[in-house]
Design an enzyme around this catalytic site. Structure first.
Site, PDB file in Angstrom:
ATOM      1  N   GLY A  14       0.773  -1.276  -0.037  1.00 11.80           N
ATOM      2  CA  GLY A  14       0.116   0.110  -0.047  1.00 11.80           C
ATOM      3  C   GLY A  14       0.779   1.294  -0.010  1.00 11.80           C
ATOM      4  N   ASP A 155       3.045 -11.143 -12.830  1.00 14.49           N
ATOM      5  CA  ASP A 155       3.445 -12.395 -13.127  1.00 14.49           C
ATOM      6  C   ASP A 155       4.156 -11.957 -14.608  1.00 14.49           C
ATOM      7  OD1 ASP A 155       2.518 -13.926 -11.196  1.00 14.49           O
ATOM      8  OD2 ASP A 155       0.481 -13.769 -11.914  1.00 14.49           O
ATOM      9  N   HIS A 184      -3.485 -16.337 -10.607  1.00 15.81           N
ATOM     10  CA  HIS A 184      -2.282 -16.010  -9.945  1.00 15.81           C
ATOM     11  C   HIS A 184      -1.882 -16.807  -8.873  1.00 15.81           C
ATOM     12  CE1 HIS A 184       0.771 -13.426  -8.536  1.00 15.81           C
ATOM     13  NE2 HIS A 184       0.121 -13.227  -7.303  1.00 15.81           N
TER      14      HIS A 184
HETATM   15  P1  NAD Z   1       1.098  -5.960   4.643  1.00 13.57           P
HETATM   16  O1  NAD Z   1       0.641  -6.977   5.870  1.00 13.57           O
HETATM   17  O2  NAD Z   1       2.286  -5.361   4.751  1.00 13.57           O
HETATM   18  O3  NAD Z   1      -0.008  -4.815   4.395  1.00 13.57           O
HETATM   19  C1  NAD Z   1      -1.387  -5.205   4.365  1.00 13.57           C
HETATM   20  C2  NAD Z   1      -2.283  -4.012   4.831  1.00 13.57           C
HETATM   21  O4  NAD Z   1      -3.600  -4.451   4.923  1.00 13.57           O
HETATM   22  C3  NAD Z   1      -1.821  -3.694   6.378  1.00 13.57           C
HETATM   23  O5  NAD Z   1      -1.695  -2.340   6.383  1.00 13.57           O
HETATM   24  C4  NAD Z   1      -3.249  -3.953   7.327  1.00 13.57           C
HETATM   25  O6  NAD Z   1      -3.451  -3.149   8.149  1.00 13.57           O
HETATM   26  C5  NAD Z   1      -4.154  -3.788   5.872  1.00 13.57           C
HETATM   27  N1  NAD Z   1      -5.620  -4.364   6.289  1.00 13.57           N
HETATM   28  C6  NAD Z   1      -5.826  -5.431   6.815  1.00 13.57           C
HETATM   29  N2  NAD Z   1      -7.071  -5.456   7.142  1.00 13.57           N
HETATM   30  C7  NAD Z   1      -7.651  -4.564   6.550  1.00 13.57           C
HETATM   31  C8  NAD Z   1      -8.900  -3.950   6.586  1.00 13.57           C
HETATM   32  N3  NAD Z   1     -10.147  -4.753   6.957  1.00 13.57           N
HETATM   33  N4  NAD Z   1      -9.325  -2.790   5.742  1.00 13.57           N
HETATM   34  C9  NAD Z   1      -7.938  -2.307   5.629  1.00 13.57           C
HETATM   35  N5  NAD Z   1      -6.902  -2.601   5.358  1.00 13.57           N
HETATM   36  C10 NAD Z   1      -6.564  -3.667   5.963  1.00 13.57           C
HETATM   37  O7  NAD Z   1       0.732  -6.995   3.385  1.00 13.57           O
HETATM   38  P2  NAD Z   1       1.384  -6.540   1.711  1.00 13.57           P
HETATM   39  O8  NAD Z   1       2.816  -7.233   1.799  1.00 13.57           O
HETATM   40  O9  NAD Z   1       1.103  -5.322   1.357  1.00 13.57           O
HETATM   41  O10 NAD Z   1       0.341  -7.734   1.311  1.00 13.57           O
HETATM   42  C11 NAD Z   1      -0.988  -7.498   0.961  1.00 13.57           C
HETATM   43  C12 NAD Z   1      -1.646  -8.352   0.258  1.00 13.57           C
HETATM   44  O11 NAD Z   1      -1.409  -8.592  -1.356  1.00 13.57           O
HETATM   45  C13 NAD Z   1      -1.341  -9.792   0.756  1.00 13.57           C
HETATM   46  O12 NAD Z   1      -2.610 -10.798   0.579  1.00 13.57           O
HETATM   47  C14 NAD Z   1      -0.436 -10.457  -0.377  1.00 13.57           C
HETATM   48  O13 NAD Z   1      -0.647 -11.990  -0.398  1.00 13.57           O
HETATM   49  C15 NAD Z   1      -0.966  -9.786  -1.525  1.00 13.57           C
HETATM   50  N6  NAD Z   1      -0.180  -9.956  -2.615  1.00 13.57           N
HETATM   51  C16 NAD Z   1      -0.634 -10.008  -3.962  1.00 13.57           C
HETATM   52  C17 NAD Z   1       0.236  -9.920  -4.842  1.00 13.57           C
HETATM   53  C18 NAD Z   1      -0.467 -10.081  -6.482  1.00 13.57           C
HETATM   54  O14 NAD Z   1       0.347 -10.366  -7.385  1.00 13.57           O
HETATM   55  N7  NAD Z   1      -1.590  -9.962  -6.487  1.00 13.57           N
HETATM   56  C19 NAD Z   1       1.745  -9.561  -4.834  1.00 13.57           C
HETATM   57  C20 NAD Z   1       2.223  -9.549  -3.836  1.00 13.57           C
HETATM   58  C21 NAD Z   1       1.278  -9.521  -2.583  1.00 13.57           C
HETATM   59  C1  LMR Z   2       3.434 -12.739  -5.268  1.00 12.65           C
HETATM   60  O1  LMR Z   2       3.197 -13.369  -6.600  1.00 12.65           O
HETATM   61  O2  LMR Z   2       4.657 -12.186  -5.122  1.00 12.65           O
HETATM   62  C2  LMR Z   2       2.113 -12.436  -4.595  1.00 12.65           C
HETATM   63  O3  LMR Z   2       1.172 -13.126  -4.731  1.00 12.65           O
HETATM   64  C3  LMR Z   2       2.781 -12.905  -3.004  1.00 12.65           C
HETATM   65  C4  LMR Z   2       2.918 -14.217  -2.674  1.00 12.65           C
HETATM   66  O4  LMR Z   2       2.366 -14.823  -1.689  1.00 12.65           O
HETATM   67  O5  LMR Z   2       3.792 -14.670  -3.552  1.00 12.65           O
END
Ligand code: NAD
Ligand code: LMR
Length: 335
Positions: A14, A155, A184
Site C-alpha cells: 500500500g 507475473d 495468480h
Molecule cells: P501487509 O501486511 O504489509 O499490508 C497489508 C495491509 O492491509 C496492512 O496495512 C493492514 O493493516 C491492512 N489491512 C488489514 N485488514 C484491513 C482492512 N479490513 N481494511 C483495510 N486495510 C486492512 O501485506 P502486503 O505485503 O502489503 O500484502 C497485502 C496482500 O497483497 C497480501 O494478501 C498479499 O498476499 C497480496 N499480494 C498480492 C500480489 C499479487 O500479485 N496480486 C503480490 C504480492 C502480494
Molecule cells: C507474489 O506473486 O509475489 C504474490 O502473490 C505474493 C505471494 O504470496 O507470493
C-alpha cells in the site's frame, strides 16, 4: 476528475503503491484507508509537491463504517492491497481464511459508497478474492464485470525479467510484454512465451530450460517469500506491477484504449467473452489480455489462446486448478 482510493494503504504494498499514485499527474485525489498507521502515511505523502490532494481515513473502532465510506465516496478507481501476506511454507490459498472476510467487507463498502468505481484486487489468493468481490457486488445489485480487475501484472513483470536474464547480451526486460494468462498462483500462472515478442529468444532455449523458466515464473512469489524469511512477500515489485495496471486504467480514462492482462469475470456482456469461455472449458474467470477504455474492459483478446499451441498442456492444468479456487470464493459469499 480522477479520485483513486487505496484500501490497505499503510501496508508493504500500500505505501509504495500510494507513493507511485501520488506522482501520477492525472490523479486529482488520493484517498488512503487502512485499519492501522494510515494517518502517518497520509501526512508523509501529503508533503510531496504534486497535484494529487491526499487524505487518510482510519476507522475509530471495528464497528466504524464511516471512515471507509468517506474514503470511498466519489472514487473512480479503488485498489485493494489489504490483507495478510504469506510466510515461508504457506500457499496463497492458506491466506483465504483471513483475507476472504477482509475483501468481502471492503467490497461491501465499495457497493455502498462507490458502486461505479473500477476495482483492482491485489489481495491474495487473487483466484478466489476476485470472485468474492464480484459476488458481493452482485448481492448488492451493483456488479459491473467490465469494472473488476484481478491484478496478475506481477507475473508479466517477472516473465519479462526472467527471460531477459537468460539472454544478458541480447535482451532487456523492456523488450517484451509477455502475455501471462490463467490465474495468480503456481500452475494456474501460464506465461505464453511462444507468442509475441518473446518467441524468437524463447525458441533458442532447450526443452529443459523452457521448463525451468516457466516454473520460475509460476513460483516467482516463493523466491521473495523465502528471501524475506518471515517478513512477508513481494511488496516493491508488486507496487510497481499494481501501479502499471492502475496507470494503464487511468490513462484509458482520457485517451485511447490500452491492452493489459487481467483476471476477469468472463461475463457475456463483454465483447469476446463467449469465445474466451469456450477456450477455457466454461470457466467464469480467467486472466486474458483485455482492451481497456474509459468505462473499463471493452474487449477480451482471446485469440492469443488459439496461437499458444505449445502451452496447451499448461493451460489444461491451470484450468483444472482454477475451477476449485473460483468455486471457493463464490461459495464463501453464497453460503
Ligand atoms: P501487509 O501486511 O504489509 O499490508 C497489508 C495491509 O492491509 C496492512 O496495512 C493492514 O493493516 C491492512 N489491512 C488489514 N485488514 C484491513 C482492512 N479490513 N481494511 C483495510 N486495510 C486492512 O501485506 P502486503 O505485503 O502489503 O500484502 C497485502 C496482500 O497483497 C497480501 O494478501 C498479499 O498476499 C497480496 N499480494 C498480492 C500480489 C499479487 O500479485 N496480486 C503480490 C504480492 C502480494
Ligand atoms: C507474489 O506473486 O509475489 C504474490 O502473490 C505474493 C505471494 O504470496 O507470493
Amino acid at each position: 476528475m480522477v479520485k483513486v482510493t487505496v484500501l490497505g494503504a499503510a501496508g508493504g504494498i500500500g505505501q509504495p503503491l500510494s507513493l507511485l499514485l501520488k506522482l501520477n499527474p492525472k490523479v486529482d485525489e488520493l484517498s488512503l484507508f487502512d485499519v492501522v498507521n494510515v494517518p502517518g502515511v497520509g501526512a508523509d505523502l501529503s508533503h510531496i509537491s504534486t497535484d494529487a490532494k491526499t487524505d487518510s481515513f482510519l476507522p475509530s473502532s471495528k464497528e466504524d463504517k464511516t471512515a471507509l465510506g468517506n474514503a470511498l465516496k466519489g472514487s473512480n478507481l479503488v485498489v485493494i492491497p489489504a490483507g495478510v501476506p504469506r510466510k515461508p511454507g504457506m500457499t496463497r490459498d492458506d491466506l483465504f481464511n483471513i483475507n476472504a472476510s477482509i475483501v468481502r467487507d471492503l467490497s461491501q463498502g465499495i457497493a455502498e459508497n462507490a458502486p461505479d468505481a473500477l476495482v483492482l484486487v491485489i489481495s491474495n489468493p487473487v483466484n478466489s478474492t476476485v470472485p468474492i468481490v464480484a459476488e458481493t457486488l452482485k448481492k448488492n445489485g451493483v456488479f459491473n464485470p467490465k469494472k473488476l480487475f484481478g491484478v496478475t501484472t506481477l507475473d508479466i513483470v517477472r516473465a519479462n525479467t526472467f527471460l531477459a536474464e537468460l539472454f544478458p547480451s541480447e535482451a532487456k526486460p523492456t523488450d517484451f510484454n509477455v502475455r501471462v494468462v490463467g490465474g495468480h498462483s503456481g500452475e494456474t500462472i501460464v506465461p505464453l512465451y511462444s507468442v509475441g515478442e518473446s518467441k524468437k529468444l524463447y525458441e533458442k532455449l532447450s526443452a529443459e530450460k523452457k521448463k525451468e523458466l516457466i516454473h520460475r515464473v509460476q513460483f516467482g512469489g516463493d523466491e521473495v517469500v523465502q528471501a524475506k524469511n518471515g517478513a512477508g512477500s513481494a511488496t516493491l515489485s508488486m507496487a510497481y506491477a499494481g501501479y502499471k495496471l492502475a496507470e494503464a486504467i487511468i490513462t484509458a480514462q482520457s485517451s485511447s484504449s490500452v491492452v493489459e492482462c487481467t483476471f476477469l469475470n468472463l461475463d457475456s456482456s463483454i465483447k469476446g467473452a463467449a469465445e474466451a469461455k469456450k477456450l477455457v472449458k466454461d470457466l467464469d474467470y480467467f486472466s486474458f489480455p483485455v482492451k481497456i477504455g474509459p468505462n473499463g474492459i471493452e474487449e477480451i483478446k482471446y485469440d492469443i489462446l488459439n496461437e499458444a499451441t505449445e502451452e496447451k498442456q499448461l493451460l489444461d492444468v491451470a484450468i483444472d486448478q482454477l475451477t476449485k479456487n473460483i468455486e471457493k470464493g463464490v461459495a464463501f459469499i453464497k453460503k
